[in-house]
Motif scaffolding. Structure first.
Motif, PDB file in Angstrom:
ATOM      1  N   HIS A 183      22.250  45.916  47.223  1.00 34.14           N
ATOM      2  CA  HIS A 183      22.313  47.339  46.909  1.00 34.14           C
ATOM      3  C   HIS A 183      23.747  47.803  46.685  1.00 34.14           C
ATOM      4  O   HIS A 183      24.014  48.631  45.805  1.00 34.14           O
ATOM      5  CB  HIS A 183      21.670  48.166  48.031  1.00 34.14           C
ATOM      6  CG  HIS A 183      20.203  48.372  47.872  1.00 34.14           C
ATOM      7  ND1 HIS A 183      19.271  47.465  48.297  1.00 34.14           N
ATOM      8  CD2 HIS A 183      19.488  49.398  47.310  1.00 34.14           C
ATOM      9  CE1 HIS A 183      18.058  47.899  48.024  1.00 34.14           C
ATOM     10  NE2 HIS A 183      18.151  49.073  47.419  1.00 34.14           N
ATOM     11  N   ALA A 184      24.664  47.297  47.486  1.00 30.69           N
ATOM     12  CA  ALA A 184      26.059  47.745  47.389  1.00 30.69           C
ATOM     13  C   ALA A 184      26.625  47.470  45.999  1.00 30.69           C
ATOM     14  O   ALA A 184      27.322  48.306  45.413  1.00 30.69           O
ATOM     15  CB  ALA A 184      26.900  47.065  48.460  1.00 30.69           C
ATOM     16  N   VAL A 185      26.332  46.302  45.442  1.00 31.76           N
ATOM     17  CA  VAL A 185      26.822  45.940  44.117  1.00 31.76           C
ATOM     18  C   VAL A 185      26.181  46.819  43.044  1.00 31.76           C
ATOM     19  O   VAL A 185      26.858  47.314  42.135  1.00 31.76           O
ATOM     20  CB  VAL A 185      26.547  44.453  43.832  1.00 31.76           C
ATOM     21  CG1 VAL A 185      26.785  44.138  42.351  1.00 31.76           C
ATOM     22  CG2 VAL A 185      27.422  43.575  44.709  1.00 31.76           C
ATOM     23  N   LEU A 190      28.921  49.222  37.036  1.00 34.02           N
ATOM     24  CA  LEU A 190      28.500  47.907  36.543  1.00 34.02           C
ATOM     25  C   LEU A 190      28.680  47.809  35.031  1.00 34.02           C
ATOM     26  O   LEU A 190      28.783  48.817  34.331  1.00 34.02           O
ATOM     27  CB  LEU A 190      27.025  47.674  36.879  1.00 34.02           C
ATOM     28  CG  LEU A 190      26.623  47.638  38.359  1.00 34.02           C
ATOM     29  CD1 LEU A 190      25.106  47.626  38.466  1.00 34.02           C
ATOM     30  CD2 LEU A 190      27.215  46.416  39.043  1.00 34.02           C
ATOM     31  N   ILE A 191      28.689  46.564  34.562  1.00 28.31           N
ATOM     32  CA  ILE A 191      28.630  46.317  33.120  1.00 28.31           C
ATOM     33  C   ILE A 191      27.161  46.265  32.739  1.00 28.31           C
ATOM     34  O   ILE A 191      26.420  45.394  33.186  1.00 28.31           O
ATOM     35  CB  ILE A 191      29.328  44.996  32.748  1.00 28.31           C
ATOM     36  CG1 ILE A 191      30.808  45.055  33.109  1.00 28.31           C
ATOM     37  CG2 ILE A 191      29.161  44.720  31.253  1.00 28.31           C
ATOM     38  CD1 ILE A 191      31.587  46.078  32.323  1.00 28.31           C
ATOM     39  N   LEU A 200      24.046  53.063  38.321  1.00 23.75           N
ATOM     40  CA  LEU A 200      22.616  53.215  38.552  1.00 23.75           C
ATOM     41  C   LEU A 200      22.325  54.415  39.453  1.00 23.75           C
ATOM     42  O   LEU A 200      23.092  54.751  40.350  1.00 23.75           O
ATOM     43  CB  LEU A 200      22.038  51.958  39.198  1.00 23.75           C
ATOM     44  CG  LEU A 200      22.120  50.659  38.396  1.00 23.75           C
ATOM     45  CD1 LEU A 200      21.477  49.526  39.175  1.00 23.75           C
ATOM     46  CD2 LEU A 200      21.429  50.817  37.051  1.00 23.75           C
ATOM     47  N   GLU A 201      21.197  55.044  39.189  1.00 18.83           N
ATOM     48  CA  GLU A 201      20.652  56.074  40.061  1.00 18.83           C
ATOM     49  C   GLU A 201      19.479  55.476  40.840  1.00 18.83           C
ATOM     50  O   GLU A 201      18.843  54.522  40.383  1.00 18.83           O
ATOM     51  CB  GLU A 201      20.173  57.271  39.249  1.00 18.83           C
ATOM     52  CG  GLU A 201      21.236  57.942  38.402  1.00 18.83           C
ATOM     53  CD  GLU A 201      22.263  58.671  39.253  1.00 18.83           C
ATOM     54  OE1 GLU A 201      21.948  58.961  40.438  1.00 18.83           O
ATOM     55  OE2 GLU A 201      23.367  58.938  38.744  1.00 18.83           O
ATOM     56  N   CYS A 202      19.184  56.037  41.989  1.00 19.39           N
ATOM     57  CA  CYS A 202      18.096  55.499  42.809  1.00 19.39           C
ATOM     58  C   CYS A 202      16.774  55.472  42.036  1.00 19.39           C
ATOM     59  O   CYS A 202      15.977  54.535  42.156  1.00 19.39           O
ATOM     60  CB  CYS A 202      17.933  56.311  44.091  1.00 19.39           C
ATOM     61  SG  CYS A 202      19.367  56.238  45.192  1.00 19.39           S
ATOM     62  N   ALA A 371      22.051  52.243  52.236  1.00 18.55           N
ATOM     63  CA  ALA A 371      21.874  51.629  50.909  1.00 18.55           C
ATOM     64  C   ALA A 371      23.209  51.349  50.226  1.00 18.55           C
ATOM     65  O   ALA A 371      23.350  50.355  49.505  1.00 18.55           O
ATOM     66  CB  ALA A 371      21.010  52.524  50.030  1.00 18.55           C
ATOM     67  N   THR A 372      24.194  52.187  50.446  1.00 20.22           N
ATOM     68  CA  THR A 372      25.473  52.017  49.739  1.00 20.22           C
ATOM     69  C   THR A 372      26.258  50.809  50.227  1.00 20.22           C
ATOM     70  O   THR A 372      27.147  50.332  49.523  1.00 20.22           O
ATOM     71  CB  THR A 372      26.338  53.275  49.905  1.00 20.22           C
ATOM     72  OG1 THR A 372      26.536  53.536  51.303  1.00 20.22           O
ATOM     73  CG2 THR A 372      25.665  54.474  49.256  1.00 20.22           C
TER      74      THR A 372
END
Length: 434
Positions: A183-185, A190-191, A200-202, A371-372
């Motif tokens: 989740h952290a990544v 991101l690419i 990303l959003e949840c 989650a973060t």
């Protein structure tokens, strides 16, 4: 000479038969003594007392039952020796409730089944009858006893903020899912597709079934979202086609424009065999290959047979293993991998209900704080009971005091055991116009 006025002498002046004679006033009073109670009993127990019963009612009916509010006998009745007896003072019977509601019972292991009216109290105004008082639940759960003597639940719960146990999933602290996910990544920059930076959003992976039909930002181009179900309590499990395909394509050959299907190994192998046999489009891609492992895997591959082997080695040994737990069991040349079941949990609170839609005002991370920073798929990311108590404390003296009664999360009736129900009234009967 003065006369003697003794009590005995004065008593001789009274008529000692006075109380034996029935005067008109006495007759009236005696008649009223018997007639008034008889009239009261007739008024109280006779059916069809109409406005008289309403004037003595303990309060208006709930919104759901208001359409037959003038017909007290609909509920205040009982069956005795096969005959239905209606009376204004009769308590509402289970039979009267079940004639309209096919409600299943609680647990088969319960020692006592309470009456419907003991929990769903009427004549309290325009309320929801499902909002039962906490004491209706704690009557059993404050000192839980079962028919078998064994209980899989806590035996002493008096209130949510008092001795309610921690959620079982949080106590277990182990996600049984086998899909590797960091989740952290994925919550960092991101690419993404076309080498563009994305965040990303949840809801790109997690959303209620009611929103399933809305566009998914990172879905496969060929994938068609399902229709909205209207269910806002169930969160859909993430799927490759809806959430992952746009970034994680399953390219298997630098000379192919296609991606392998995200399916069972048998289906993937059949697709590859058709590809290298010429049954599936096979041509150099229009865009350069993003990932170097493709070029490395096919460095020494020549004909179709060698390229098939190289594609399988790449998929089984690297691409699929990035997310899936897999093994070959006993190593046999040409054998297919054994892929572990994803085992994604769809209901973290199996004995309770939670409506995300009622909490959509809040940012997801405000409750799912871990989650973060979570890097392991085994982490349990649902909030603890302490997070819920932040608002659901039931104390008006505190800043947050949302309702925290049992009915907010739990239901007495086991609706999974609900059977078919066939109504027996016509449209006039409940209204009392038939």
């Amino acid at each position: 000479m003065a006369r003697l006025r003794s009590a005995k002498r004065l008593g001789t002046r009274h008529d000692l038969n006075y109380f034996k004679r029935w005067s008109t006033g006495r007759k009236v009073r005696t008649a009223l003594l018997f007639i008034v109670p008889v009239l009261f009993l007739f008024w109280s127990f006779a059916p069809g007392t109409g406005s008289i019963a309403q004037s003595a009612s303990s309060g208006p009916l709930s919104r759901a039952h208001s359409f037959f509010g003038n017909d007290c006998a609909k509920c205040h009745s009982q069956t005795i020796a096969g005959f239905r007896i209606t009376a204004f003072k009769a308590h509402a019977s289970d039979e009267a409730c079940l004639s309209c509601h096919a409600a299943p019972v609680h647990h088969s292991n319960q020692t006592e089944t309470p009456s419907c009216a003991s929990c769903h109290t009427e004549h309290k105004g325009s309320i929801h009858l499902t909002q039962v008082a906490e004491r209706s639940c704690t009557a059993c759960h404050a000192d839980l006893k079962t028919a078998s003597g064994n209980a899989s639940f806590a035996r002493a719960i008096h209130s949510f903020n008092g001795d309610h146990p921690e959620f079982s999933a949080v106590k277990a602290n182990k996600d049984p899912g086998t899909i590797a996910f960091n989740h952290a990544v994925h919550m960092a920059s991101l690419i993404g597709p076309d080498n563009k930076r994305v965040r990303l959003e949840c809801e790109d992976c997690h959303r209620p079934a009611a929103d399933a039909g809305r566009p998914w930002r990172y879905a496969s181009a060929e994938w068609q979202p399902p229709a909205n179900s209207g269910d806002r309590t169930t969160i859909l499990p993430p799927t490759y086609a809806a959430s992952c395909a746009a970034c994680h394509d399953l390219r298997f050959d630098p000379q192919s424009r296609q991606s392998a299907p995200h399916d069972k190994p048998q289906i993937v192998r059949a697709f590859l065999q058709k590809t290298y046999a010429g049954s599936v489009a096979y041509a150099p891609p229009s865009a350069p290959v993003r990932f170097s492992p493709l070029n490395t895997a096919f460095r020494n591959a020549g004909g179709p047979a060698q390229r098939l082997q190289a594609a399988e080695r790449l998929l089984w040994g690297k691409t699929c293993k990035q997310c899936h737990e897999s093994s070959f069991g006993q190593e046999v040349a040409g054998s297919l991998p054994i892929v572990a079941k994803a085992d994604i949990t769809t209901a973290w609170l199996p004995h309770a209900k939670f409506n995300h839609d009622a909490h959509r005002t809040f940012d997801c991370v405000s409750c799912h704080q871990a989650a973060t920073s979570s890097q392991n798929n085994s982490d349990v990311l649902i909030p603890s009971i302490a997070t819920c108590k932040t608002c659901h404390n039931g104390d008006p003296r505190k800043s947050g005091h949302a309702e925290n009664s049992c009915y907010e999360c739990h239901s007495y009736h086991d609706w999974k055991q609900q059977t078919g129900f066939r109504g027996r009234f016509n449209i006039q009967q409940p209204r009392g116009t038939d």
